[in-house]
Design a protein around this motif. Structure first.
Motif, PDB file in Angstrom:
ATOM      1  N   LEU A  42       0.845  -1.193   0.000  1.00 38.50           N
ATOM      2  CA  LEU A  42       0.000   0.000   0.000  1.00 38.50           C
ATOM      3  C   LEU A  42       0.874   1.234   0.000  1.00 38.50           C
ATOM      4  CD1 LEU A  42      -2.907   1.192   0.226  1.00 38.50           C
ATOM      5  CD2 LEU A  42      -2.561   1.163   2.721  1.00 38.50           C
ATOM      6  N   MET A  44       0.794   5.027   0.529  1.00 41.20           N
ATOM      7  CA  MET A  44      -0.145   5.888   1.238  1.00 41.20           C
ATOM      8  C   MET A  44       0.565   7.132   1.753  1.00 41.20           C
ATOM      9  SD  MET A  44      -0.520   3.681   4.805  1.00 41.20           S
ATOM     10  CE  MET A  44      -1.505   4.900   5.649  1.00 41.20           C
ATOM     11  N   SER A  47       1.573   6.514   7.621  1.00 39.42           N
ATOM     12  CA  SER A  47       1.697   5.090   7.933  1.00 39.42           C
ATOM     13  C   SER A  47       0.375   4.608   8.514  1.00 39.42           C
ATOM     14  CB  SER A  47       2.819   4.884   8.954  1.00 39.42           C
ATOM     15  OG  SER A  47       2.442   5.428  10.209  1.00 39.42           O
ATOM     16  N   PRO A  48       0.177   3.288   8.619  1.00 37.38           N
ATOM     17  CA  PRO A  48      -1.064   2.808   9.223  1.00 37.38           C
ATOM     18  C   PRO A  48      -1.248   3.334  10.662  1.00 37.38           C
ATOM     19  CG  PRO A  48       0.021   1.016   8.089  1.00 37.38           C
ATOM     20  CD  PRO A  48       0.978   2.182   8.090  1.00 37.38           C
ATOM     21  N   SER A  56      -5.954   7.550   3.148  1.00 37.63           N
ATOM     22  CA  SER A  56      -4.941   6.572   3.533  1.00 37.63           C
ATOM     23  C   SER A  56      -5.358   5.826   4.792  1.00 37.63           C
ATOM     24  CB  SER A  56      -3.590   7.264   3.745  1.00 37.63           C
ATOM     25  OG  SER A  56      -3.089   7.735   2.511  1.00 37.63           O
ATOM     26  N   ALA A  60      -5.844   1.667   4.917  1.00 34.05           N
ATOM     27  CA  ALA A  60      -5.133   0.828   5.884  1.00 34.05           C
ATOM     28  C   ALA A  60      -6.128   0.090   6.785  1.00 34.05           C
ATOM     29  CB  ALA A  60      -4.167   1.670   6.712  1.00 34.05           C
ATOM     30  N   ASP A  71       2.508  -4.361   3.586  1.00 32.39           N
ATOM     31  CA  ASP A  71       3.568  -3.389   3.844  1.00 32.39           C
ATOM     32  C   ASP A  71       3.103  -2.064   3.266  1.00 32.39           C
ATOM     33  OD1 ASP A  71       5.962  -2.256   4.624  1.00 32.39           O
ATOM     34  OD2 ASP A  71       7.198  -3.319   3.172  1.00 32.39           O
ATOM     35  N   THR A  72       3.712  -0.988   3.734  1.00 31.73           N
ATOM     36  CA  THR A  72       3.344   0.336   3.236  1.00 31.73           C
ATOM     37  C   THR A  72       4.586   1.125   2.870  1.00 31.73           C
ATOM     38  OG1 THR A  72       3.377   1.342   5.443  1.00 31.73           O
ATOM     39  CG2 THR A  72       1.275   0.427   4.678  1.00 31.73           C
ATOM     40  N   ASP A  74       5.380   5.334   2.664  1.00 28.44           N
ATOM     41  CA  ASP A  74       4.895   6.697   2.863  1.00 28.44           C
ATOM     42  C   ASP A  74       5.397   7.566   1.715  1.00 28.44           C
ATOM     43  OD1 ASP A  74       4.201   9.257   3.643  1.00 28.44           O
ATOM     44  OD2 ASP A  74       5.204   9.150   5.596  1.00 28.44           O
ATOM     45  N   PRO A  95      -4.297   6.746  -1.755  1.00 33.65           N
ATOM     46  CA  PRO A  95      -3.451   5.558  -1.745  1.00 33.65           C
ATOM     47  C   PRO A  95      -3.583   4.733  -3.020  1.00 33.65           C
ATOM     48  CG  PRO A  95      -5.393   5.180  -0.419  1.00 33.65           C
ATOM     49  CD  PRO A  95      -5.445   6.611  -0.857  1.00 33.65           C
ATOM     50  N   LEU A  97      -3.061   0.527  -4.053  1.00 31.51           N
ATOM     51  CA  LEU A  97      -2.826  -0.820  -3.549  1.00 31.51           C
ATOM     52  C   LEU A  97      -2.346  -1.724  -4.681  1.00 31.51           C
ATOM     53  CD1 LEU A  97      -3.059  -2.859  -1.160  1.00 31.51           C
ATOM     54  CD2 LEU A  97      -5.293  -3.470  -2.114  1.00 31.51           C
TER      55      LEU A  97
END
Length: 165
Positions: A42, A44, A47-48, A56, A60, A71-72, A74, A95, A97
């Motif tokens: 992802l 985004m 962060s989550p 975003s 998440a 995983d992300t 930034d 975001p 995906l």
């Protein structure tokens, strides 16, 4: 090299021919390495744990809700990647995906797939991702990603989600 180590080596070579932070690698190869850093990736803002906008945060949360490992990245931390990924993916918003290196879409697409109960199957690999990806939908309908982004949300979902097998 043992037979046990060989699949891991092949997997590592396939995914990381170039490191995403290798400044000497061409940008498209850096992006490919970054997109393939994890099965579910992802891109985004934030962060989550500390999302930097509502879109975003929602993306998440959807992935957490379906209990998928992801995983992300930034995109606010790297302006070069942020700009280049928009061109590379032909998807102008975040975001974004990716599942197994294929663009699934942005928040509207994630929400639609989740509401229809299809997102979990896509990220688990039990649904065919080529039919789900934005690129294949765009190609089949002769629409550009920009055309789709300019559609009203209800038409956008119908144009992209359609019928999955």
């Amino acid at each position: 090299v043992t037979q046990i180590a060989l699949p891991a080596i092949k997997s590592g070579l396939r995914r990381m021919i170039y490191s995403e932070d290798d400044p000497n690698a061409p940008m498209d190869q850096r992006l490919t390495a970054l997109i393939n850093r994890h099965k579910v990736m992802l891109f985004m803002k934030g962060s989550p744990q500390v999302p930097r906008n509502g879109f975003s945060r929602q993306a998440a949360e959807i992935l957490k809700e379906i209990q998928v490992a992801f995983d992300t990245f930034d995109i606010l931390e790297n302006e070069e990647v942020r700009r280049a990924l928009k061109t590379f993916s032909k998807w102008k918003t975040y975001p974004q995906l990716y599942v197994e290196g294929k663009l699934i879409g942005g928040l509207d697409i994630l929400k639609g797939l989740h509401e229809e109960g299809k997102l979990a199957a896509i990220v688990a690999g039990t649904a065919a991702t080529p039919e789900c990806s934005i690129a294949s939908k765009v190609d089949k309908r002769k629409l550009t990603a920009e055309d789709i982004q300019n559609m009203p949300p209800d038409r956008r979902l119908k144009a992209l989600v359609g019928k999955f097998t």
